[in-house]
Design a protein around this motif. Structure first.
Motif, short mmCIF file in Angstrom:
data_model
loop_
_atom_site.label_atom_id
_atom_site.label_comp_id
_atom_site.label_asym_id
_atom_site.label_seq_id
_atom_site.Cartn_x
_atom_site.Cartn_y
_atom_site.Cartn_z
N ASP A 148 0.78 -1.24 0.35
CA ASP A 148 0.03 0.10 -0.25
C ASP A 148 0.37 1.18 -0.73
O ASP A 148 1.74 1.51 0.91
CB ASP A 148 -0.85 -0.10 1.10
CG ASP A 148 -1.67 -1.13 1.62
OD1 ASP A 148 -2.58 -2.00 -0.52
OD2 ASP A 148 -1.96 -1.34 2.47
N PHE A 149 0.15 2.33 -0.88
CA PHE A 149 1.12 3.50 -0.86
C PHE A 149 -0.01 4.42 -0.18
O PHE A 149 -0.47 4.75 -0.69
CB PHE A 149 1.90 3.95 -2.40
CG PHE A 149 2.95 2.77 -2.68
CD1 PHE A 149 4.37 3.37 -2.60
CD2 PHE A 149 2.22 1.70 -3.52
CE1 PHE A 149 5.33 2.18 -2.98
CE2 PHE A 149 3.57 1.17 -3.69
CZ PHE A 149 5.01 1.36 -3.43
N ASP A 150 0.77 5.60 -0.03
CA ASP A 150 -0.68 6.29 0.90
C ASP A 150 0.75 7.64 1.51
O ASP A 150 2.31 7.80 1.29
CB ASP A 150 -0.55 6.41 1.96
CG ASP A 150 -1.59 7.67 2.60
OD1 ASP A 150 -2.09 7.84 1.59
OD2 ASP A 150 -3.08 6.69 3.17
N PHE A 183 3.58 0.86 2.74
CA PHE A 183 3.36 -0.46 3.77
C PHE A 183 3.24 -2.34 3.84
O PHE A 183 2.48 -2.36 1.81
CB PHE A 183 2.29 0.20 3.92
CG PHE A 183 1.51 1.24 5.06
CD1 PHE A 183 2.02 2.01 6.08
CD2 PHE A 183 1.13 2.86 4.07
CE1 PHE A 183 1.92 3.02 6.25
CE2 PHE A 183 1.47 3.94 4.69
CZ PHE A 183 2.02 3.97 6.08
N VAL A 184 3.55 -2.88 3.78
CA VAL A 184 3.32 -3.93 3.70
C VAL A 184 2.49 -4.95 4.38
O VAL A 184 2.61 -4.95 5.52
CB VAL A 184 4.94 -5.23 4.20
CG1 VAL A 184 4.39 -6.47 4.02
CG2 VAL A 184 5.64 -4.68 3.41
N SER A 185 1.45 -4.50 4.08
CA SER A 185 -0.81 -4.29 4.78
C SER A 185 -0.40 -6.36 5.02
O SER A 185 -0.82 -5.96 6.70
CB SER A 185 -1.25 -4.17 3.78
OG SER A 185 -2.65 -5.18 4.42
N ASP A 186 0.27 -6.89 4.64
CA ASP A 186 0.27 -8.06 5.61
C ASP A 186 1.25 -8.19 7.19
O ASP A 186 0.29 -8.87 7.50
CB ASP A 186 0.74 -9.68 4.34
CG ASP A 186 -0.26 -9.51 3.35
OD1 ASP A 186 -0.54 -9.90 2.43
OD2 ASP A 186 0.90 -8.24 2.92
N ARG A 226 -1.83 -0.67 -4.09
CA ARG A 226 -3.00 -0.54 -3.48
C ARG A 226 -2.77 1.35 -3.17
O ARG A 226 -1.94 0.91 -2.38
CB ARG A 226 -4.16 -1.00 -2.22
CG ARG A 226 -4.76 -2.33 -2.80
CD ARG A 226 -5.71 -2.88 -1.55
NE ARG A 226 -4.55 -2.78 -0.43
CZ ARG A 226 -5.30 -3.55 0.59
NH1 ARG A 226 -6.21 -4.45 0.12
NH2 ARG A 226 -4.22 -3.71 1.89
N MET A 227 -3.36 1.76 -4.04
CA MET A 227 -3.40 3.15 -3.37
C MET A 227 -4.49 4.49 -3.91
O MET A 227 -5.37 3.44 -4.64
CB MET A 227 -2.47 4.24 -4.81
CG MET A 227 -0.71 3.43 -5.05
SD MET A 227 -0.01 4.29 -5.95
CE MET A 227 -0.46 2.90 -7.65
N SER A 351 -3.65 1.18 6.14
CA SER A 351 -2.98 2.51 5.78
C SER A 351 -2.51 3.44 6.88
O SER A 351 -2.20 3.93 7.14
CB SER A 351 -2.07 2.01 5.13
OG SER A 351 -3.32 3.34 4.25
N GLU A 352 -3.95 3.95 6.61
CA GLU A 352 -3.98 4.97 7.79
C GLU A 352 -3.96 4.90 8.93
O GLU A 352 -3.90 5.95 10.13
CB GLU A 352 -6.07 5.21 7.43
CG GLU A 352 -5.87 6.01 6.02
CD GLU A 352 -5.77 7.32 5.55
OE1 GLU A 352 -4.71 8.24 6.43
OE2 GLU A 352 -5.43 7.31 4.58
N ASN A 353 -4.42 4.11 9.28
CA ASN A 353 -4.07 3.73 11.13
C ASN A 353 -3.18 3.17 11.77
O ASN A 353 -2.05 3.94 12.57
CB ASN A 353 -4.80 2.16 11.89
CG ASN A 353 -6.08 2.16 11.74
OD1 ASN A 353 -6.96 3.54 11.82
ND2 ASN A 353 -6.50 1.10 10.73
#
Length: 459
Positions: A148-150, A183-186, A226-227, A351-353
């Protein structure tokens, strides 16, 4: 005669004042953060010091300067203990018991951290953190992950390098930095962090950032990117497809997309007030059409629904639909059913968290210097502290509830302790209640068998 109702009333508790006592001082050095022993033991088992010293750190110019590893560990300790700016790092300096536990003759003044970080440049940051992140993620056994990118806004109060006026929804017109994160969501970890001036857009330097992120995750396979809509750009879509990376990106609304949403007739109801559809869309400048998944949520039935309202009445074919829905849409190259695409994208909200935790618990936006690259270096060290805390949660706490640092600080780190010694070894005496000693001991016992590489499937 006393009424029976009065007999049932609880008696008013008598006020008991504090015991009458005097105060005295003891010479024994006691630390309020004895629980940090768990975290430094984990770093020792990871051979962190060895890898940091091999990462290409800048050297001190004076023999009187503190060793770089002490400053890095001091920064970790300060952040884990709740320091929210450089001045608060003195909490480590004045903790003689903690310094003794770590083998330091004396703790560093908070200005020593700033002086050392000023030695970092853009090239040094690329070298040091490229090596550190590559080592860290190579020691985690996982593959085929979600990336994820943010971006986020960090408000600045002074005239620091790179602070500029840009997108700032909470404090418009204020100077800020606009960092980019991966972010590496997993595994709830952060794969990359770049600081950028405040007047950059979300997608500025994204392609270079993605290349840098993939190099830090060397040998790992990206299953999905995901973005949010800030990255909805032709160059990014073309690049992801060229790299063979599957993606889901939220669409930035323009009149053509709004027209497609308001004139779509084939909506499928997933649940009460939530409908989904899809179409093929080709924007101006695109060489080919792409798949768009569309979602609309009825505001009356789902008042907290995410998405945007479309406020232009002339775009609606049916006037009764005006203002009735919130809309979202996503461009993707996946062939999965539309509902699965939508559900997959919703996980990106985590990713916001991570950003909130970095700001609220790790105070990443409050550690700032006048030197742009020093601020970026400090941010990267805080990200490393975050990743090690996340590893600690996965490997040693291993609870269904992923506790935030603030909770871990209260439950583990804030443990009064003092360092004693027998004939042949040191002993750390911890003040823990009988009820909580076993949980502390169980983590200590797990640490004896802990080593890298770590299999993330265990968590």
């Amino acid at each position: 005669m006393i009424h029976k109702y009065l007999l049932t009333l609880p008696r008013k508790k008598e006020y008991t004042p504090m015991r009458n006592c005097d105060i005295k001082f003891v010479n024994k050095e006691i630390t309020p953060f004895g629980g940090l022993s768990l975290f430094f033991k984990m770093l020792e088992k990871c051979h962190f010091e060895e890898h940091v010293m091999q990462s290409g750190l800048p050297l001190q110019g004076s023999n009187r300067g503190y060793k770089p590893i002490q400053l890095i560990l001091g920064l970790f300790a300060g952040v884990w203990c709740g320091a929210s700016c450089f001045g608060h790092l003195d909490v480590v300096r004045y903790d003689a018991a903690l310094c003794d536990l770590l083998g330091w003759e004396r703790g560093a003044d908070h200005r020593a951290y700033q002086r050392y970080l000023n030695k970092f440049s853009q090239a040094v940051n690329q070298r040091v953190f490229g090596n550190l992140f590559r080592w860290f993620f190579s020691e985690l056994k996982f593959d085929n992950y979600t990336l994820d990118f943010d971006s986020t806004v960090m408000v600045r109060e002074g005239s620091q390098e790179g602070a500029a006026k840009g997108y700032n929804p909470k404090r418009p017109g204020r100077l800020s930095h606009h960092p980019l994160l991966a972010f590496v969501s997993d595994v709830r970890m952060i794969a990359n962090y770049w600081l950028r001036p405040g007047n950059t857009s979300a997608s500025t330097n994204y392609l270079s950032f993605l290349e840098d992120t993939l190099s830090k995750l060397e040998g790992k396979r990206v299953g999905l990117v995901r973005m949010d809509s800030g990255f909805f750009a032709k160059e990014i879509l073309d690049y992801l497809e060229m790299k063979g990376l599957h993606y889901i990106i939220a669409c930035r609304f323009n009149n053509r997309i709004k027209y497609s949403l308001t004139h779509e007739r084939k909506w499928i109801e997933l649940t009460d007030g939530l409908e989904i559809s899809e179409t093929i869309y080709q924007a101006n400048g695109w060489e080919k059409p792409r798949r768009i998944v569309m979602v609309r949520q009825e505001i009356d039935k789902r008042p907290k629904a995410a998405g945007k309202q479309i406020k232009q009445l002339e775009l609606f074919e049916d006037e009764q639909d005006f203002g009735k829905y919130r809309y979202s849409c996503f461009v993707t190259d996946l062939d999965l059913p539309a509902k699965i695409v939508y559900d997959s994208y919703r996980g990106r909200a985590d990713s916001e968290n991570r950003i909130k935790e970095l700001k609220n618990d790790f105070s990443i936006d409050d550690f700032v210097t006048n030197n742009f690259w020093a601020t970026e270096a400090c941010g990267n060290f805080i990200v490393m502290a975050y990743n090690f805390m996340s590893l600690f949660r996965h490997a040693l706490i291993n609870s269904n509830k992923k506790k935030f640092l603030k909770t871990i600080r209260y439950e583990l780190i804030s443990t009064p302790a003092y360092l004693g010694r027998t004939k042949d070894k040191h002993i750390l005496y911890l003040a823990r209640s009988l009820k909580t000693r076993q949980s502390f001991l169980s983590i200590w016992e797990k640490l004896k068998d802990f080593s890298l590489p770590y299999d993330t499937e265990k968590s």
